[in-house]
Design a protein around this motif. Structure first.
Motif, mmCIF file in Angstrom:
data_model
loop_
_atom_site.group_PDB
_atom_site.id
_atom_site.type_symbol
_atom_site.label_atom_id
_atom_site.label_comp_id
_atom_site.label_asym_id
_atom_site.label_seq_id
_atom_site.Cartn_x
_atom_site.Cartn_y
_atom_site.Cartn_z
ATOM 1 N N THR A 10 -41.579 -3.154 48.415
ATOM 2 C CA THR A 10 -41.176 -4.473 47.824
ATOM 3 C C THR A 10 -41.992 -5.384 48.488
ATOM 4 O OG1 THR A 10 -38.813 -3.949 47.868
ATOM 5 C CG2 THR A 10 -39.369 -6.086 47.691
ATOM 6 N N ARG A 25 -42.054 -3.217 43.588
ATOM 7 C CA ARG A 25 -41.323 -4.060 43.361
ATOM 8 C C ARG A 25 -41.736 -5.538 43.675
ATOM 9 N NH1 ARG A 25 -35.947 -6.875 44.100
ATOM 10 N NH2 ARG A 25 -36.189 -6.121 46.374
ATOM 11 N N SER A 26 -42.033 -6.402 42.929
ATOM 12 C CA SER A 26 -42.566 -7.558 43.230
ATOM 13 C C SER A 26 -41.590 -8.808 43.174
ATOM 14 C CB SER A 26 -44.062 -8.047 42.495
ATOM 15 O OG SER A 26 -43.597 -8.046 41.156
ATOM 16 N N HIS A 62 -33.275 -10.519 49.323
ATOM 17 C CA HIS A 62 -34.056 -9.693 48.152
ATOM 18 C C HIS A 62 -33.884 -8.172 48.522
ATOM 19 C CE1 HIS A 62 -34.452 -13.131 45.271
ATOM 20 N NE2 HIS A 62 -34.783 -13.907 46.683
ATOM 21 N N PHE A 63 -34.074 -7.944 49.864
ATOM 22 C CA PHE A 63 -33.952 -6.581 50.126
ATOM 23 C C PHE A 63 -32.852 -5.673 50.029
ATOM 24 C CE2 PHE A 63 -37.414 -8.323 53.432
ATOM 25 C CZ PHE A 63 -38.467 -8.516 52.457
ATOM 26 N N HIS A 108 -31.465 -2.918 46.994
ATOM 27 C CA HIS A 108 -32.873 -2.183 46.407
ATOM 28 C C HIS A 108 -33.390 -1.288 47.502
ATOM 29 C CE1 HIS A 108 -33.051 -4.902 42.841
ATOM 30 N NE2 HIS A 108 -32.490 -5.936 43.853
ATOM 31 N N ALA A 127 -35.896 0.692 49.419
ATOM 32 C CA ALA A 127 -37.419 0.946 49.604
ATOM 33 C C ALA A 127 -37.620 1.291 50.854
ATOM 34 C CB ALA A 127 -38.032 -0.620 49.286
ATOM 35 N N HIS A 185 -41.120 -2.909 53.164
ATOM 36 C CA HIS A 185 -40.659 -4.398 52.635
ATOM 37 C C HIS A 185 -41.940 -5.151 52.966
ATOM 38 C CE1 HIS A 185 -36.958 -3.422 51.099
ATOM 39 N NE2 HIS A 185 -36.457 -2.896 52.100
#
Length: 795
Positions: free
Chosen positions: A513, A537-538, A553-554, A557, A559, A562
């Motif tokens: 991310t 993912r941007s 925003h983490f 999702h 990942a 980050h």
């Protein structure tokens, strides 16, 4: 019509005279030596002793070659006669008598298959050389000779083909060894030797004695014996060779005089001419009189000295005008409306490479300030090797308009421009390696307070404050140009992404991310990591977002990593797969260890915000560390001087010269971390194996009174007995088990940091600073507890 005289006066050089002197000096050294060598060669060639020697050698070679030719012809005739007599099969002895020097005569019958039908053991043909001669003679029908070496003796063999009504084959005549001995016997002039030649192989030397050694100093003299496969050689006895004529005594003084004269012309006189040119340049610095130099290489120096002298006179006139009576000064002010104070009020120096414009309400004010600054850039271009500049911007439409205005101003001042467009600073830095030989770049963007800022790269490194001082000083001296500068546009986004992805070696794909407040920077980071086989993912947030907003925003999702990038991609903040903030010094440790594995023994440059355990960690990885001011220009300069492969301020900025350009490139730093995680395992496991300390960080961006008070407090050595205080890029106070650091007033986002070997060590230092602050500044206080940065450990 004569050309107008330049402002500095005509400066020329006597290139033709200098070339002639150099040629004359070389000739003085070479000609006497060549004359002596020519005398020796000619004297040796035309002497009576040399002529007699040549006649003796030619006569000896001729006689011996004639002897060999006659022997070979007699042997051939005898062998042909013996084979023409049909009785040779029943009476080989009679056939042998026809061959001069014949010792043995053998008949070898062959079928249509030729040598393939031959069993060599039946006829004693153990020699492959002889077997090959049998094959050639049977195929061609021509009588051939072969010299067979057996142990330490050599035998001459003649082979001829026969054909009768009942059979056909070859006859082999072995000759007495005295024939070869006679061919290679010693003569009064020297020792003869023999070489046998082949069509498809190098020639071989044939010697009757294994102890034979050539006695001639120049090697044997050879002559081909016509009609035979042999070459005759003669090693002349040194006592028979003509002696070298002695060099007359007159040549030695001539050679010595020539060398001394050459030394005076090429060394002493050039040094005297150089001193004379320097004295002439200094003596005529304050005049415009034309001068003629002996060395054209000093012409730029003469021009620079005259320009400096002219600038100095101008400054003295301006300073003298300030002391004149007010009524006299009014006219001067009308003629010279610009003053240095104007620029000082418009532009403010930041940290090193950046200057910022005071807050303005209109774009017109910004564009006028940029036009004035373009004059200074043009003045620097004339006085330095930077004839072209890369120009870029980052932001929105206002920044693009400001860049366009700035480029037009530079072009009108005669400066060449490479416009790389709307890109983050890593691409501008790459352009200094690709787009211009001068390695200079100018970067336009806005800071967190929406003020227009301008950064500069020179020689592919961030500049220091003195660069902008020169620019502003030169902004009032317009440079006369005969034409506008040239402009070229380059789009390097794809080139940057391709280079970065090609540099990566990923063992497995990662989910990443990326968070940033600049769509341009975010797009380039996304493309680069995707080309490196990452699932990206941007997330684009509003300008000035906080870490907590990014962390929000983490969640939800999955990942592996980050990344949080600042708008210009110069700082990297990392969060692990669980969304926990990873300390910057731990990221620095991982990348340093990876780089040192390829470059053991290299240096690592650390900023003053670096952890106290970094030095020992670098040493354990096989490197050497040095702590310096973390300003970008200082870090890059130290890396260039020491050859360091990595540097960083441990606050998000990484400078990598290992496989990259040595710039503060957060996108590449994130990619290198992704490569490490892909090859070595999850980030949490890698961090868990690193040494740990206790760290707290207090942002001071909106606490100006507290920031000023802490700067004054930490700089007071009397308050911290036994501590080492370093004043570089802020103030750092070091104790045996802890330290504190505060950024200086020019920092964009200043912080106060405390680190200890453990929580108690850090806590004691925090309490000490809090107590001193309450005593000297009762109205201020540190917030409690201070925000700490702890590493998430795997369960």
């Amino acid at each position: 019509m004569s050309a107008s005289r330049p402002p500095e006066g005509h400066i020329s050089a006597e290139e033709r005279r200098k070339l002639l002197i150099a040629i004359g000096g070389i000739a003085l050294a070479v000609v006497p030596t060549l004359a002596a060598a020519l005398y020796l060669v000619v004297g040796l060639s035309f002497s009576e002793q040399s002529a007699l020697y040549k006649a003796q050698v030619d006569n000896a070679l001729y006689q011996r070659a004639d002897l060999i030719k006659s022997d070979i012809a007699a042997i051939k005739d005898g062998l042909q006669q013996s084979l023409s007599d049909r009785s040779f099969e029943q009476n080989p002895t009679s056939a042998l008598q026809l061959i001069p020097g014949g010792r043995q005569f053998r008949i070898i019958p062959l079928s249509d298959m030729g040598v393939a039908s031959l069993d060599p053991e039946d006829y004693g043909l153990s020699s492959l050389v002889l077997l090959d001669r049998v094959r050639k003679t049977f195929e061609t029908g021509a009588i051939g000779f072969e010299i067979i070496k057996r142990e330490e003796t050599s035998q001459l063999v003649a082979v001829g083909r026969f054909e009768t009504p009942t059979q056909r084959g070859v006859a082999i005549a072995t000759l007495h060894s005295h024939i070869l001995a006679r061919w290679m016997s010693e003569a009064p002039i020297g020792q003869f030797n023999l070489w046998q030649t082949f069509d498809d192989a190098p020639s071989i030397q044939i010697s009757e004695s294994a102890e034979f050694l050539p006695t001639g100093s120049g090697g044997p003299i050879k002559r081909t014996i016509e009609g035979t496969p042999y070459i005759l050689g003669l090693d002349v006895d040194p006592s028979m060779m003509p002696s070298t004529p002695a060099l007359p005594f007159l040549f030695w003084p001539l050679i010595l005089i020539g060398l001394l004269a050459s030394y005076w012309v090429l060394i002493l006189k050039r040094r005297a001419d150089l001193e004379g040119d320097v004295k002439l340049i200094l003596d005529t610095a304050d005049s415009r009189d034309p001068i003629r130099l002996q060395h054209s290489e000093l012409s730029p120096l003469a021009l620079t000295v005259r320009q400096l002298a002219s600038n100095n006179r101008s400054r003295m006139r301006r300073s003298g005008a300030a002391a004149i009576q007010p009524e006299q000064g009014q006219d001067i002010a009308a003629r010279e409306p610009q003053t240095p104070q104007l620029i000082a009020s418009e532009w403010t120096t930041g940290i090193g490479a950046w200057v910022r414009l005071a807050e303005s309400e209109t774009e017109a004010v910004e564009q006028n300030a940029l036009k004035k600054l373009a004059v200074g850039v043009a003045g620097l271009a004339v006085r330095s090797s930077a004839q072209s500049f890369v120009v870029s911007c980052l932001g929105g439409d206002r920044e693009i308009r400001a860049k366009t205005c700035f480029i037009k101003a530079l072009l009108s001042e005669g400066v060449d421009v490479i416009d790389v467009g709307h890109v983050p600073t890593p691409i501008a830095h790459m352009a200094t390696h690709n787009g211009t030989s001068s390695g200079a770049a100018l970067v336009l963007q806005r800071d967190t307070k929406d003020r227009l800022t301008l950064g500069a790269l020179y020689n592919r490194q961030w500049v220091e404050e003195g660069f902008w001082q020169k620019i502003t000083a030169l902004s009032y001296e317009h440079v006369a140009t005969s034409s506008n500068g040239r402009s070229i546009k380059l789009k390097l986004d794809d080139d940057y992404c391709d280079r970065l992805s090609a540099d990566m070696a990923m063992a497995e794909n990662l989910r990443i991310t990326v968070v940033c407040d600049s769509p341009i920077t975010l797009s380039i980071a996304e493309q680069s990591l995707q080309k490196a086989s990452c699932d990206v993912r941007s997330v684009c947030l509003e300008r000035g977002f906080s870490e907590s907003e990014a962390q929000a925003h983490f969640s939800g999702h999955e990942a592996d990593l980050h990344f949080v990038l600042n708008s210009c991609a110069s700082r990297l903040t990392v969060f692990d797969a669980h969304g926990n903030r990873v300390r910057d010094d731990h990221i620095f440790m991982l990348i340093s260890r990876d780089a040192l594995a390829r470059h053991p023994g290299s240096d690592v440059i650390i900023g003053y915000k670096g952890s106290r355990i970094l030095s020992s960690f670098v040493t354990s990885c096989g490197g050497a560390s040095k702590m310096v001011d973390s300003a970008p220009h200082v870090l890059q300069r130290e890396m260039a001087e020491s050859g360091a492969i990595i540097g960083g301020d441990c606050d998000g900025a990484l400078y990598l010269r290992d496989r990259w350009f040595g710039s503060d490139d957060a996108i590449y730093g994130g990619a290198r971390l992704a490569e490490i995680v892909s090859n070595e395992g999850p980030l949490t496991d890698l961090i868990a194996a690193l040494p740990e300390t206790s760290l707290s960080v207090l942002p001071l961006g909106d606490k100006t009174p507290l920031h000023d008070a802490l700067l004054a407090l930490l700089s007071d050595e009397t308050s911290f007995a036994g501590a080492r205080i370093s004043q570089a890029n802020g103030i750092r106070v070091d104790f045996a088990d802890s330290w504190a650091h505060i950024d200086d007033a020019l920092a964009n986002d200043p912080t106060l940091r405390f680190e200890g070997d453990d929580d108690s060590c850090r806590g004691r230092l925090e309490e000490l600073v809090a107590d001193l602050l309450s005593q000297k500044y009762p109205e201020l206080a540190l917030p409690t507890p201070l925000p700490t940065m702890s590493t998430s450990r795997s369960p």
